[in-house]
Write a protein that holds these residues in place. Structure first.
Motif, mmCIF file in Angstrom:
data_model
loop_
_atom_site.group_PDB
_atom_site.id
_atom_site.type_symbol
_atom_site.label_atom_id
_atom_site.label_comp_id
_atom_site.label_asym_id
_atom_site.label_seq_id
_atom_site.Cartn_x
_atom_site.Cartn_y
_atom_site.Cartn_z
ATOM 1 N N GLY A 189 62.668 100.239 62.273
ATOM 2 C CA GLY A 189 63.123 99.136 63.112
ATOM 3 C C GLY A 189 62.122 98.008 63.165
ATOM 4 O O GLY A 189 62.490 96.819 63.110
ATOM 5 N N LYS A 190 60.840 98.333 63.255
ATOM 6 C CA LYS A 190 59.802 97.294 63.288
ATOM 7 C C LYS A 190 59.768 96.513 61.981
ATOM 8 O O LYS A 190 59.495 95.302 61.964
ATOM 9 N N ALA A 191 60.052 97.178 60.876
ATOM 10 C CA ALA A 191 60.084 96.478 59.588
ATOM 11 C C ALA A 191 61.171 95.403 59.582
ATOM 12 O O ALA A 191 60.974 94.297 59.056
ATOM 13 N N ILE A 192 62.323 95.707 60.173
ATOM 14 C CA ILE A 192 63.399 94.721 60.268
ATOM 15 C C ILE A 192 62.984 93.554 61.152
ATOM 16 O O ILE A 192 63.227 92.382 60.830
ATOM 17 N N VAL A 193 62.325 93.856 62.277
ATOM 18 C CA VAL A 193 61.861 92.795 63.185
ATOM 19 C C VAL A 193 60.860 91.894 62.482
ATOM 20 O O VAL A 193 60.938 90.651 62.583
#
Length: 622
Positions: free
Chosen positions: A276-280
């Motif tokens: 999820g952090k990679a998408i953010v």
């Protein structure tokens, strides 16, 4: 906040210290078996997918074994949730009473819950004996092997409740609570001949009054429904309590619901691996330099991340820590950030794979593929409304030293995020295109996320994986027990003839479907505030959806309206549970954020009116 269900944060008062775990030695075997059952379910479903689509040789007994394992997972998970104090409850009102009285009310709630479980234990055992004469189609074994999970789960929950009451309550509070509950039960038993003559007034007394009183006392929602339904059947009807066990079994055993714990586990993987952090990070490099850019990133991240986890809590817990520091540096006020976070999570709840949509499809008999397709479009409309408001509020944003991210940075972040970005589109296209069911897609998504997480995002330790499996069991059990007791309550409502009377009343209203839709919005906004999405769906869908169909309203269109209304209610202070979750995640006092959220709630209401008034938004791509 690594949990991946919408039933985590509101389970206890924010100001309360977490209760110590009771019976650690007893709970460990239950946790281990639950983790093993979840693994068995995933492996079985993956085997079924491979045998059906790869080898064109369906294995007929897989669904039966998965169904048996699923009910055991649900009931063992409910017991774990009791031990961890992770059953969803409303704590707004208990926080308003003096501390000493809070302790007594808490004890009284425990005694009420224990009484419910004690009374239900005998019918559960009888249900096991009755089902011995029913054999499964493929395995040819008695159905008692499956439904005995209900009796064992009730017994385990009763043991943990009693242990907790003995350890956490004073002897005086415990004695007074037991005497008080016994007196109330005795009084209702003496009044039962009179109550039998009251007819539908008993609905107001038991299914509204008793349930509401239990909610105010902070009794877990699943047990509020159970206590109200049990009292209604026992004291105002001649229907045997035994029937209630069968309705609970029906509410928890739908094969469609198998995808719920798997998507919950998928959300845990999302948090643990940093997908999820990679998408953010990718969205921040793409949009972070424009006016209101970080607001767009927050909304876009919630939209995309929700397509993986299917959970509002997981979405907010993933997005907020990654974006809030930079948003504060640019001049965003914490209360505005919380408002955008909460309403953004409400917007994204119809993005597949939404657990609420899966449950709704199961309860109301609506196509999951249709709900997933429509949910994506509806979320886009709500996203546009919130983005427009965010742009209007960005006039004071400081961008003096903010520069467009270098191309190398953008390229690096998209390479890192690409494997994670693919996952939500796999889920949507597979279910929406009719290639596979939501349950099958959930297992494929878990396998994909595990492989990608291990090889590209740092992996998951064995201990961490075990903890995620147990957490998934607890959260799934809490969700599924609500579904079971809520369906029992909905069944009790329909047996009184109330549903037919409501349908006749609604059909006679002037204005046709428009007035009905407006009333539905008001009803589900209120239910969203008080009950959260899942119990409200299970309770009201059997009543409202047949009326909507008779008025010519498309099932998918009506589903989008009621789910959106519930999500808005969930985030609406002062009662909306989701609002307090967002405040807790963002570490902002609710009193400070309460005033800032109303313009965003109004923006969502504008979007809701558009969705309700224009059926094509929900049905154009079906």
């Amino acid at each position: 906040m690594a949990a991946a269900s919408d039933t985590v944060a509101p389970l206890s008062n924010v100001d309360d210290v977490a209760a110590p775990r009771i019976g650690a030695l007893l709970i460990r075997p239950i946790e281990a078996v639950s983790a093993l059952l979840l693994c068995v379910i995933i492996v079985l479903l993956l085997t079924g997918v491979a045998s059906r689509y790869v080898f064109s040789y369906p294995v007929v007994w897989i669904d039966e074994v998965a169904s048996i394992s699923f009910l055991w997972l649900a009931m063992l998970g409910s017991a774990i949730a009791i031990d961890r104090n992770e059953h969803l409850r409303l704590t707004l009102f208990t926080g308003m009473i003096p501390r000493r009285l809070q302790e007594f009310v808490h004890t009284l709630g425990l005694v009420l819950t224990a009484t419910f479980l004690l009374v239900m234990l005998q019918p559960a055992v009888e249900y096991v004996m009755e089902e011995w004469y029913v054999t499964s189609a493929a395995l040819n074994i008695p159905n008692s092997f499956r439904v005995s999970a209900i009796a064992f789960g009730i017994f385990a929950m009763l043991g943990f409740i009693v242990s907790h009451a003995v350890k956490a309550s004073t002897l005086r509070d415990l004695a007074v609570s037991v005497v008080f509950v016994a007196a109330i039960v005795g009084m209702l038993w003496l009044l039962s001949p009179t109550l039998l003559r009251l007819g539908n007034l008993n609905i107001l007394i038991f299914l509204v009054g008793v349930v509401a009183l239990c909610l105010v006392m902070g009794v877990p929602i699943a047990f509020c429904f159970g206590i109200g339904t049990l009292a209604f059947l026992a004291f105002s009807t001649r229907v045997p309590i035994f029937v209630m066990i069968g309705r609970m079994d029906e509410g928890m055993s739908s094969i469609i619901l198998l995808s719920v714990p798997i998507f919950v586990f998928l959300g845990c993987i999302l948090d643990a691996t940093g997908m999820g952090k990679a998408i953010v990070d990718f969205l921040a490099s793409l949009l972070g330099h424009v006016k209101a850019g970080m607001s767009y990133v927050l909304l876009g991240s919630l939209f995309l991340v929700s397509g993986i986890s299917g959970s509002k809590v997981s979405d907010m817990a993933t997005v907020a820590p990654a974006l809030f520091p930079e948003m504060k540096r640019r001049g965003h006020k914490p209360k505005e950030m919380i408002a955008l976070l909460a309403t953004g999570a409400a917007m994204a709840d119809t993005v597949p794979p939404s657990i609420v949509l899966i449950v709704l499809g199961s309860v109301a008999g609506v196509s999951i593929a249709g709900l997933f397709t429509s949910g994506f479009v509806v979320a886009m409309v709500l996203l546009a409304v919130l983005a427009a408001l965010a742009r209007m509020k960005a006039s004071g944003e400081r961008l003096g030293d903010v520069r467009r991210a270098p191309f190398q940075t953008m390229w690096r972040t998209i390479l890192i995020a690409a494997p994670a970005l693919v996952l939500p589109f796999i889920i949507r296209s597979a279910v929406g295109g009719g290639i596979a069911t939501a349950t099958e897609v959930s297992t494929i998504a878990v396998l994909y996320a595990l492989i990608i997480g291990i090889f590209l995002y740092g992996g998951i330790g064995l201990r961490n994986c075990y903890d995620m499996l147990v957490e998934t069991a607890a959260l799934s059990g809490a969700i599924l027990l609500i579904l079971g007791t809520a369906l029992a309550m909905a069944w009790a409502l329909t047996q009184t003839g109330f549903a037919q009377q409501l349908a006749a009343y609604m059909a006679g209203l002037p204005g046709g479907w428009i007035i009905f839709m407006a009333m539905s919005i008001v009803v589900f906004l209120i239910l969203g505030c008080v009950l959260e999405g899942l119990p409200a769906i299970v309770l009201m869908a059997p009543l409202m959806f047949p009326i909507a169909k008779n008025l010519g309203i498309n099932d998918v269109h009506y589903s989008m309206v009621v789910v959106t209304a519930m999500n808005i209610g969930l985030m609406a202070p002062p009662i909306g549970i989701g609002f307090y979750i967002a405040c807790k995640i963002g570490n902002v006092p609710p009193d400070e954020a309460m005033g800032a959220i109303w313009p965003y709630i109004l923006a969502l209401l504008v979007g809701l009116v558009l969705i309700a008034a224009i059926p094509g938004i929900s049905t154009a791509f079906l």
